[in-house]
Each structure stands twice: as C-alpha cells, then as structure tokens.
Design a protein around this motif. Structure first.
Motif, PDB file in Angstrom:
ATOM      1  N   PHE A  92       0.743  -1.008  -0.024  1.00  0.00           N
ATOM      2  CA  PHE A  92      -0.054  -0.125   0.029  1.00  0.00           C
ATOM      3  C   PHE A  92       0.897   1.217   0.075  1.00  0.00           C
ATOM      4  CE2 PHE A  92      -2.206  -3.260   2.282  1.00  0.00           C
ATOM      5  CZ  PHE A  92      -3.314  -3.514   1.647  1.00  0.00           C
ATOM      6  N   GLN A  93       0.389   2.308  -0.777  1.00  0.00           N
ATOM      7  CA  GLN A  93       1.090   3.520  -0.729  1.00  0.00           C
ATOM      8  C   GLN A  93       0.012   4.718  -0.433  1.00  0.00           C
ATOM      9  OE1 GLN A  93       1.483   5.757  -4.669  1.00  0.00           O
ATOM     10  NE2 GLN A  93       3.438   5.502  -4.294  1.00  0.00           N
ATOM     11  N   ILE A  94       0.429   5.737   0.243  1.00  0.00           N
ATOM     12  CA  ILE A  94      -0.357   6.744   0.720  1.00  0.00           C
ATOM     13  C   ILE A  94       0.202   7.986   0.204  1.00  0.00           C
ATOM     14  CG2 ILE A  94       0.478   7.124   3.191  1.00  0.00           C
ATOM     15  CD1 ILE A  94      -2.356   7.985   3.829  1.00  0.00           C
ATOM     16  N   THR A  95      -0.529   8.884  -0.425  1.00  0.00           N
ATOM     17  CA  THR A  95      -0.222   9.961  -0.790  1.00  0.00           C
ATOM     18  C   THR A  95      -1.050  11.345   0.021  1.00  0.00           C
ATOM     19  OG1 THR A  95      -1.455  10.360  -2.550  1.00  0.00           O
ATOM     20  CG2 THR A  95       0.627   9.285  -3.024  1.00  0.00           C
ATOM     21  N   HIS A  96      -0.495  12.172   0.463  1.00  0.00           N
ATOM     22  CA  HIS A  96      -1.160  13.480   0.963  1.00  0.00           C
ATOM     23  C   HIS A  96      -0.588  14.774   0.599  1.00  0.00           C
ATOM     24  CE1 HIS A  96      -3.038  15.697   4.295  1.00  0.00           C
ATOM     25  NE2 HIS A  96      -2.087  16.629   4.566  1.00  0.00           N
ATOM     26  N   GLN A  97      -1.975  15.353  -0.039  1.00  0.00           N
ATOM     27  CA  GLN A  97      -1.581  16.690  -0.825  1.00  0.00           C
ATOM     28  C   GLN A  97      -0.588  16.409  -2.053  1.00  0.00           C
ATOM     29  OE1 GLN A  97      -0.742  19.575   1.826  1.00  0.00           O
ATOM     30  NE2 GLN A  97      -3.050  19.879   2.275  1.00  0.00           N
ATOM     31  N   ASN A  98      -0.706  15.143  -2.493  1.00  0.00           N
ATOM     32  CA  ASN A  98       0.078  14.664  -3.848  1.00  0.00           C
ATOM     33  C   ASN A  98       1.556  14.474  -3.330  1.00  0.00           C
ATOM     34  OD1 ASN A  98      -2.068  15.183  -5.696  1.00  0.00           O
ATOM     35  ND2 ASN A  98      -1.525  17.370  -5.736  1.00  0.00           N
ATOM     36  N   LYS A  99       1.704  14.295  -2.182  1.00  0.00           N
ATOM     37  CA  LYS A  99       3.281  13.851  -1.777  1.00  0.00           C
ATOM     38  C   LYS A  99       3.274  12.335  -1.241  1.00  0.00           C
ATOM     39  CE  LYS A  99       5.142  18.535  -1.114  1.00  0.00           C
ATOM     40  NZ  LYS A  99       5.807  19.358  -0.029  1.00  0.00           N
ATOM     41  N   ILE A 100       4.157  11.537  -1.652  1.00  0.00           N
ATOM     42  CA  ILE A 100       4.147  10.325  -1.062  1.00  0.00           C
ATOM     43  C   ILE A 100       4.746  10.555   0.326  1.00  0.00           C
ATOM     44  CG2 ILE A 100       5.226   8.074  -1.338  1.00  0.00           C
ATOM     45  CD1 ILE A 100       5.156   8.502  -4.387  1.00  0.00           C
ATOM     46  N   GLU A 101       4.026   9.860   1.375  1.00  0.00           N
ATOM     47  CA  GLU A 101       4.350   9.925   2.826  1.00  0.00           C
ATOM     48  C   GLU A 101       4.598   8.453   3.312  1.00  0.00           C
ATOM     49  OE1 GLU A 101       2.233  12.480   5.159  1.00  0.00           O
ATOM     50  OE2 GLU A 101       2.818  13.912   4.107  1.00  0.00           O
ATOM     51  N   ALA A 102       4.275   7.465   2.921  1.00  0.00           N
ATOM     52  CA  ALA A 102       4.552   5.928   3.639  1.00  0.00           C
ATOM     53  C   ALA A 102       4.054   4.911   2.427  1.00  0.00           C
ATOM     54  CB  ALA A 102       3.807   5.960   4.848  1.00  0.00           C
ATOM     55  N   TYR A 103       4.848   3.792   3.017  1.00  0.00           N
ATOM     56  CA  TYR A 103       4.336   2.615   2.169  1.00  0.00           C
ATOM     57  C   TYR A 103       4.073   1.557   3.305  1.00  0.00           C
ATOM     58  CZ  TYR A 103       6.286   4.538  -1.991  1.00  0.00           C
ATOM     59  OH  TYR A 103       6.436   5.161  -3.306  1.00  0.00           O
ATOM     60  N   LEU A 104       3.345   0.546   3.196  1.00  0.00           N
ATOM     61  CA  LEU A 104       2.875  -0.451   4.229  1.00  0.00           C
ATOM     62  C   LEU A 104       2.725  -1.764   3.416  1.00  0.00           C
ATOM     63  CD1 LEU A 104       1.871  -0.891   6.991  1.00  0.00           C
ATOM     64  CD2 LEU A 104      -0.319  -0.889   6.157  1.00  0.00           C
ATOM     65  N   GLU A 105       3.201  -2.705   3.840  1.00  0.00           N
ATOM     66  CA  GLU A 105       3.020  -4.223   3.141  1.00  0.00           C
ATOM     67  C   GLU A 105       2.704  -5.151   4.071  1.00  0.00           C
ATOM     68  OE1 GLU A 105       5.511  -6.978   0.049  1.00  0.00           O
ATOM     69  OE2 GLU A 105       6.435  -5.432   1.176  1.00  0.00           O
ATOM     70  N   TYR A 106       1.818  -6.165   3.554  1.00  0.00           N
ATOM     71  CA  TYR A 106       1.254  -7.007   4.607  1.00  0.00           C
ATOM     72  C   TYR A 106       1.571  -8.419   3.881  1.00  0.00           C
ATOM     73  CZ  TYR A 106      -1.647  -9.920   7.407  1.00  0.00           C
ATOM     74  OH  TYR A 106      -2.117 -11.068   8.291  1.00  0.00           O
ATOM     75  N   SER A 107       1.965  -9.550   4.536  1.00  0.00           N
ATOM     76  CA  SER A 107       2.334 -10.690   4.125  1.00  0.00           C
ATOM     77  C   SER A 107       1.317 -11.646   4.570  1.00  0.00           C
ATOM     78  CB  SER A 107       3.847 -11.000   4.554  1.00  0.00           C
ATOM     79  OG  SER A 107       3.849 -12.485   4.400  1.00  0.00           O
TER      80      SER A 107
END
Length: 545
Positions: free
Chosen positions: A73-88
């Motif tokens: 998963f990737q989150i953007t806030h106000q068009n800026k990438i802020e974090a990534y999250l991966e689930y196995s």
C-alpha cells in the motif's frame, strides 16, 4: 516481501532508532483539544487520533499493488508520497516505510489497509478495528471536521490498536524503515511496481456507499450458520507444495497458484460445509477426484478453483465441447520451428507436475472421450501417450469436473465413469440473500438493487419454461451479474441495463420486437421478452412509485 529489499537498494534506509517517539506520538502540544474535535489532547494517543480524524477526502489517497503473497500500500497526502505499508499473508506481518516521520498519514494508511484486508480477506486479527470503524459515520467528516464526543470511544479504541501495531513493527527487526530520502521512485521502477489507480480511501476510509461493498461479516456468518446445523471452520491456506517444489513448476502454473489463493481468500466465506470437507480430503490425498453438478451460474467452477487455492495448487481448466478429442486432453505431435515435437495436453501436464485439472461441463463431450479418462481415474493413475511415454500422475495431482444437469446438448454420464469419481457434490440454486451478496461483491451495486434482481431469477426462468425456449434461452447468476454491472455503468438505470443483458437474451428469435431500445414496444408484444420486461418494470418502477 517487496519492502525487505528496500534496505539493499538506494535510497538507503535506517531503523527508527531515537525517532520512535516522534513516529508514534508526534510533537508535544499545549492544546486542550485535538483540532476540529471535542476530544481531549493526550500526547500518547494524539497523533494516531489525528491520523484518523484529520483525513481529508480530497487530499488523502491510498493505492494498492498486489504481489504474490503480499499486498503493498502507498499513501499520498496533498500529492506527496508519505509512507508505504506491506502485509504478508503467509507471515502475517506488516512492514512500514515512512518518508515523513512527523506526518500522521502513516496511521491513515494503516487504518485504510486494515479495513481493506479485513473486508476482502476476513483476517480475524483486524475484526475489532474494522467493526469499530464501521460504527463511525464517516460521511460527516470528509474534510477532517465535526468530530464530536459520540464517536470518541470508537476513535480512541482504533487509535490505541493502531499504536500497538506500529509498536510491534518497530520492535521487530526490519519491520519499520525510516527513509533518508523523500522519494523511492527509483526503487519502485526497479521492481516494476505499478499501483492500482483507484484509491482505497473512498471506500475503506470514508465509507462511500457502505451497503455496496462494506460487509457486515457478523450478520453474514449468522446467515451462513442458519443454512446448516453443522458447524465448520473456515480454513486458512495450507500449501501442499514446498517453496522449492513450487519453483520447479512452469511459470504459468506458478501464476495460477497465486490466482487460486487470491480467489480463495476473497471468497472463502461463500463456501459451505461440502467445500471445506473436500479441501480436507484433497489435502490428505486418498480422495483426489470430485464432481460438482447443478444449475448453471451457481459457482461450480469458482468453488473448484477455491479448493485449489486453499491447498496452494496450480490449476488448468478445459471447457467441454463436441470438438474435444483425446489428443486435445493428452497431447499431440506439432510442427515447431521446422521440427516435429510432442506437445503435452492440459491433462497430461497436470498429471506430470501435479495440481488440479478442471473439466468444466464434462457432459458436453462425446462418450468415447469420457472413456479415455478411465486409465487416469483408476487406482494406477497413469496414461500411455501417443509418443509412447507412460505418464504416472504426480502425488499432488487432483481431478475435478463440473456439469450442468438437464440442459440441451448435454449427455448422460455413463456409470463406468461415475463410479470412478470419488466425491459427487450437488449444488442447488443459491438462496436470494446469498446471490445478492455475490452480486454486491462482484459488481459494486447496492444491496437493495442486488436483492431485487436476485428475487426475479426464478420468475424469469418460469417465463422461459412456459413461453420461451429452454434449449436456447437461459438466465442465471452470470446474467444477473452482467445486468448489475451494466446498471452501475449506466448510473443506476436498471431498465436500460436490462435491455442488453436480460431482454436481448429472449428477443433474439422474437420477430415482433422491432426496437430493443423501446420498453413500451417490447411490452406490447406477446413473447417471453415481454413477460420478463413486465416483471422488471413491476419490481423496479411500479413498486417504487
């Protein structure tokens, strides 16, 4: 997992270290209340709460990339990438990589991902977060405002659980990365990662159209319990192949394992006692052949693919027809690059490598082809191919077939073949409630409309029996899915959608129907199409008026 490789790839990353307090709790504040809420400011929960309540419908977007046994998963806030999250799925763990340690977006990302995982895959670890979130009316808070005390207990519970999960990630080696640089585009391009263009926030954070997709799984489970007095456990994936064995399979079979496992995780709550019993039998291996039979559109093939997915098996499917001969199944000589070579058929391939061969609508093939399966289905499980090779079935070979009973063009199954099939499972027409749930899940239509469509199926087929032609006309769950999808495409216009999905099926041989776009002209005729159109108008127009 994808993010595991981030440490060996530029931009470099570091463990959170002394930044952990900032990541978990943010900066200290003298505020008495959290902005835009009536919630008291408490430093140990403030950042997580802000991550939930300061989400903004037009500023926050979460995208997903599906990769083998994990979701990124990737989150953007106000068009800026802020974090990534991966689930196995196999390891049941998260990895998070944050670019902006001060941002509360990581909590928004975690909540959205958890809601998606529970809704789509029913991972019980996240049930409490999901159910608390469902009690919040997110339609009031699209701009991060108007959070009052009535929802505080739900928000606080979610915040505390999210903090626990982030702490767990930070306490495990290499499960939380704090990135030096403000971009990881080079890494994503290197891994050939393209995220889904549809943001998950709309549904899994802001609850847009909740009846459409967001499942009340407690009610669903009670419904399933009412169908049978037998109690059964919904099984997790239990792969029969080791990782080393899987790597030896051709790539297209490795890909089918991923597809089958994903299908099973998404649909296992729609399976029943017989399906789970078959999974257990196929796992042990003494039972290795089965038949699913029943009306068209009741999910026979989907169930068989789910059985394969529950066991981590590859699969190949063949649809029965008059044109199938023995060489289609087992192989033949072909000319390739000027040389004559023997090419294995799908059944001999599955015997060679293991996995599930699915013979769909097997009663559409000629009887001599059915007889050619006898050697495979006997205890020896072997076949002499046209090239002289004697192929013995792999220990993980499984044989499955399905057939529709009583339709035109089908054959009676001979007793010799029937006796060789170890499990024979009859699938009846699905209840209206269950059909409606499937329609909602597969098409994104609302539950009320899906229920109305499902309730008409028996009436449609009664019209075909009395006024139509059973040999050429058929309306089943697949037809309803087409109708529902077209309705969504046409912004909810059920009547227009029915013309090209339901009525067209019946109007093909009706010379009285001159214009398939004119509902009134269709209603003025006397055939099956007119009767079905009347049922649709009564259900969706007259009763709504």
């Amino acid at each position: 997992m994808i993010l595991d490789t981030l440490k060996q790839f530029k931009p470099y990353s570091i463990s959170p270290g002394y930044h952990s307090d900032m990541i978990l709790y943010g900066t200290e504040s003298t505020d008495e209340l959290i902005p835009h809420t009536t919630y008291p400011y408490q430093h140990d929960t403030a950042k997580a709460i802000q991550g939930i309540v300061h989400s903004h419908y037009q500023h926050d977007f979460v995208f997903v990339f599906i990769h083998e046994h994990s979701l990124l998963f990737q989150i953007t806030h106000q068009n800026k990438i802020e974090a990534y999250l991966e689930y196995s799925f196999h390891e049941h763990r998260f990895i998070m990589a944050t670019i902006n340690e001060e941002s509360d977006s990581l909590y928004r990302l975690l909540l959205t991902a958890i809601n998606y995982l529970y809704n789509q895959y029913q991972i019980e670890e996240f049930a409490d977060i999901y159910e608390n979130w469902r009690h919040i009316d997110m339609s009031q808070h699209e701009h991060g405002q108007q959070w009052d005390a009535n929802e505080y207990k739900y928000v606080l519970h979610i915040a505390n659980r999210l903090i626990e999960l982030v702490k767990e990630m930070m306490n495990q080696p290499d499960c939380f990365l704090s990135l030096h640089y403000d971009s990881v585009e080079e890494f994503m391009q290197h891994q050939h990662i393209t995220f889904n263009t549809q943001s998950l926030c709309e549904t899994f954070l802001f609850q847009k159209d909740p009846q459409n997709l967001l499942l009340d799984l407690q009610s669903q489970e009670k419904f399933y319990e009412s169908l049978s007095t037998a109690s059964y456990t919904i099984l997790d994936i239990n792969p029969l192949y080791s990782d080393q064995e899987k790597q030896k399979l051709p790539l297209f079979l490795q890909e089918s394992i991923k597809d089958n496992e994903r299908l099973y995780m998404q649909n296992r709550h729609f399976l029943d006692q017989n399906d789970f019993d078959l999974i257990k039998s196929f796992q042990r291996g003494k039972t290795w052949s089965c038949l699913y039979y029943g009306p068209s559109g009741t999910g026979k093939t989907t169930k068989l693919l789910c059985v394969a997915g529950a066991l981590g098996l590859p699969s190949l499917k063949m649809v029965g027809s008059r044109s199938i001969d023995e060489s289609t199944l087992f192989g033949k000589y072909v000319l390739r690059n000027g040389e004559t070579v023997f090419e294995y058929g799908p059944l001999s391939l599955m015997m060679k490598y293991g996995g599930m061969f699915i013979f769909d609508e097997i009663n559409m093939v000629d009887s001599d082809i059915i007889s050619s399966l006898n050697d495979v289905l006997d205890g020896t499980k072997q076949k002499i191919l046209d090239n002289g090779e004697i192929i013995h079935a792999h220990p993980l070979f499984r044989f499955a077939e399905s057939m529709n009973i009583g339709y035109a063009g089908t054959n009676e199954m001979n007793l010799s073949h029937k006796s060789r099939i170890q499990n024979k499972i009859k699938i009846s027409q699905l209840p209206i409630d269950k059909m409606a749930q499937i329609i909602v899940k597969e098409t994104d239509i609302d539950l009320k409309t899906a229920t109305q469509m499902a309730s008409l199926l028996d009436a449609f087929n009664n019209v075909i029996i009395n006024e139509g032609n059973e040999t050429t006309q058929r309306i089943d769950l697949r037809t309803l899915l087409n109708w529902a999808n077209k309705t969504v495409d046409l912004d909810g216009d059920v009547l227009r959608a029915s013309l090209v999905t339901i009525i067209s099926e019946l109007a093909e041989e009706d010379d009285e129907i001159l214009n398939l776009e004119d509902v009134r002209q269709i209603l003025s005729t006397n055939g099956a199409a007119s009767s079905v159109m009347s049922l649709i108008v009564h259900e969706f127009v007259e009763q709504e008026a």
